[in-house]
Design a protein around this motif. Structure first.
Motif, mmCIF file in Angstrom:
data_model
loop_
_atom_site.group_PDB
_atom_site.id
_atom_site.type_symbol
_atom_site.label_atom_id
_atom_site.label_comp_id
_atom_site.label_asym_id
_atom_site.label_seq_id
_atom_site.Cartn_x
_atom_site.Cartn_y
_atom_site.Cartn_z
ATOM 1 N N TYR A 111 81.053 44.316 77.754
ATOM 2 C CA TYR A 111 82.431 44.179 77.285
ATOM 3 C C TYR A 111 82.672 42.722 76.917
ATOM 4 C CZ TYR A 111 83.343 42.255 81.942
ATOM 5 O OH TYR A 111 83.310 41.482 83.075
ATOM 6 N N SER A 141 86.422 57.094 74.327
ATOM 7 C CA SER A 141 85.471 57.496 73.295
ATOM 8 C C SER A 141 85.480 59.002 73.104
ATOM 9 C CB SER A 141 84.065 57.016 73.695
ATOM 10 O OG SER A 141 83.093 57.512 72.801
ATOM 11 N N VAL A 167 84.370 51.844 70.099
ATOM 12 C CA VAL A 167 85.333 51.387 71.082
ATOM 13 C C VAL A 167 84.897 50.005 71.575
ATOM 14 C CG1 VAL A 167 86.523 51.865 73.258
ATOM 15 C CG2 VAL A 167 85.752 53.760 71.808
ATOM 16 N N PRO A 184 95.593 49.863 74.480
ATOM 17 C CA PRO A 184 94.622 50.303 73.467
ATOM 18 C C PRO A 184 95.227 50.134 72.071
ATOM 19 C CG PRO A 184 95.041 52.014 75.132
ATOM 20 C CD PRO A 184 96.132 51.003 75.235
ATOM 21 N N LEU A 240 86.088 50.191 84.265
ATOM 22 C CA LEU A 240 86.224 49.897 82.837
ATOM 23 C C LEU A 240 85.278 50.756 82.010
ATOM 24 C CD1 LEU A 240 87.489 48.140 80.609
ATOM 25 C CD2 LEU A 240 85.628 46.505 80.976
ATOM 26 N N PRO A 249 85.744 47.366 74.438
ATOM 27 C CA PRO A 249 86.488 46.988 75.647
ATOM 28 C C PRO A 249 86.611 45.471 75.753
ATOM 29 C CG PRO A 249 84.250 47.676 76.208
ATOM 30 C CD PRO A 249 84.368 47.799 74.718
ATOM 31 N N ASP A 258 97.139 48.777 80.434
ATOM 32 C CA ASP A 258 96.224 48.299 79.405
ATOM 33 C C ASP A 258 96.820 48.616 78.037
ATOM 34 O OD1 ASP A 258 94.583 47.506 81.350
ATOM 35 O OD2 ASP A 258 93.079 49.047 81.088
ATOM 36 N N THR A 315 90.420 48.220 73.439
ATOM 37 C CA THR A 315 91.254 48.344 74.629
ATOM 38 C C THR A 315 91.266 47.009 75.351
ATOM 39 O OG1 THR A 315 91.570 49.456 76.760
ATOM 40 C CG2 THR A 315 89.307 49.335 75.925
ATOM 41 N N TYR A 347 86.646 54.296 81.897
ATOM 42 C CA TYR A 347 87.790 54.354 80.994
ATOM 43 C C TYR A 347 87.341 54.313 79.538
ATOM 44 C CZ TYR A 347 92.306 52.859 78.983
ATOM 45 O OH TYR A 347 93.456 52.766 78.258
ATOM 46 N N THR A 348 86.387 53.451 79.223
ATOM 47 C CA THR A 348 85.884 53.329 77.854
ATOM 48 C C THR A 348 85.243 54.627 77.390
ATOM 49 O OG1 THR A 348 85.481 50.965 78.207
ATOM 50 C CG2 THR A 348 84.363 51.995 76.343
#
Length: 301
Positions: free
Chosen positions: A140, A101, A109, A62, A93, A111, A60, A78, A96-97
């Motif tokens: 997202y 954060s 953030v 970012p 997801l 996504p 990914d 991201t 991960y977000t």
């Protein structure tokens, strides 16, 4: 033109080469006010691995968006590419977000996921709740490339959109026109020769023209085909010239090193370093001094 790479790597390169354009295309809703003065910095994967581990989205991308003079608080995007929508996990997801954060101590953030192929059953939101309360609402931004109409982007001034024309929706009869518009966009929007060659490869990979289609393209768009041939020839000539120059440089350096060793013995480290760093002109100048010099420093001073 080149070897087929993974889709993840293809799109990672695209985002890193064109971060502003990628956000404008894949995250238009949030990127509307991202002026050219905004600083976009990719976050290194090593930085994330150290805190999040290997199991998180290694490919990914970012991107940290910062406004000049702190006009607005930084925003972290991201971007994730998913080839097979069936493998997409909204829970992963969201996880991960939340980690990003926490890691960057920000709630700003965004996504973003773009899917190479379409699927009507992709989860678009996640709602954690009970009968009484709502505890987490996660959304997202997402784009299904194969659901977009390629024709609508034929004249786009966004190079990321133009390069992705082959990944959008088009009728079989329009395949060659789709390819041509992608190549035209590349030549019109990217002045750098090496990137032109790099992204001709990108368009070729996702267009997959067969030999008959390639010949039809050459007949229908001779001007673009001529540009492509000219680009390949120019880069080939530049490569040959660079190789010849490098060969000449190495030849002069080798001749000087041999004469220095014959006259002064094995060369110390500082002398080897000076030889490696010297220009053609400097090496040639030292060659003219070696006959009358009494010491190594007298030559290389």
């Amino acid at each position: 033109m080149g070897q087929r790479k993974s889709h993840d790597q293809n799109f990672k390169n695209l985002i890193l080469d064109y971060p502003h354009e990628s956000l404008a295309f894949f995250a238009a809703e949030e990127a509307e006010n991202l002026t050219p003065s905004v600083k976009i910095t990719p976050i290194r994967q090593e930085q994330l691995k150290g805190r999040l581990g290997d199991r998180f989205h290694e490919l990914d991308v970012p991107l940290l968006v910062e406004w000049p003079c702190g006009k607005r608080e930084a925003l972290l995007f991201t971007l994730e590419e998913e080839t097979d929508p069936n493998r997409f996990s909204i829970h992963r997801l969201a996880h991960y977000t939340l980690h990003l954060s926490e890691l960057f101590e920000t709630e700003r953030v965004v996504p973003v996921v773009f899917f190479l192929h379409s699927n009507q059953n992709i989860a678009e939101s996640l709602h954690i709740k009970s009968e009484r309360h709502s505890y987490l609402q996660f959304n997202y931004l997402h784009t299904q490339l194969s659901s977009l109409s390629a024709e609508q982007f034929f004249n786009s001034q966004n190079i990321v959109a133009r390069l992705n024309l082959p990944n959008m929706h088009w009728a079989d009869k329009d395949k060659i026109d789709v390819y041509a518009n992608a190549i035209q966009g590349l030549f019109a929007l990217e002045p750098d020769l090496e990137k032109q060659l790099k992204y001709i490869d990108f368009v070729d990979i996702y267009s997959e023209l067969d030999e008959d289609e390639r010949q039809a393209y050459q007949r229908r768009y001779p001007q673009e085909e001529s540009k492509m041939a000219g680009l390949a020839e120019r880069l080939r000539n530049e490569g040959m010239q660079q190789g010849m120059q490098q060969g000449l440089h190495e030849g002069i350096e080798g001749a000087l090193r041999l004469q220095l060793k014959l006259k002064f013995g094995e060369l110390p480290g500082w002398a080897e370093a000076k030889l490696r760093q010297a220009s053609d002109e400097q090496l040639t100048h030292w060659l003219t001094r070696i006959l009358n010099a009494d010491s190594l420093t007298g030559v290389l001073s």
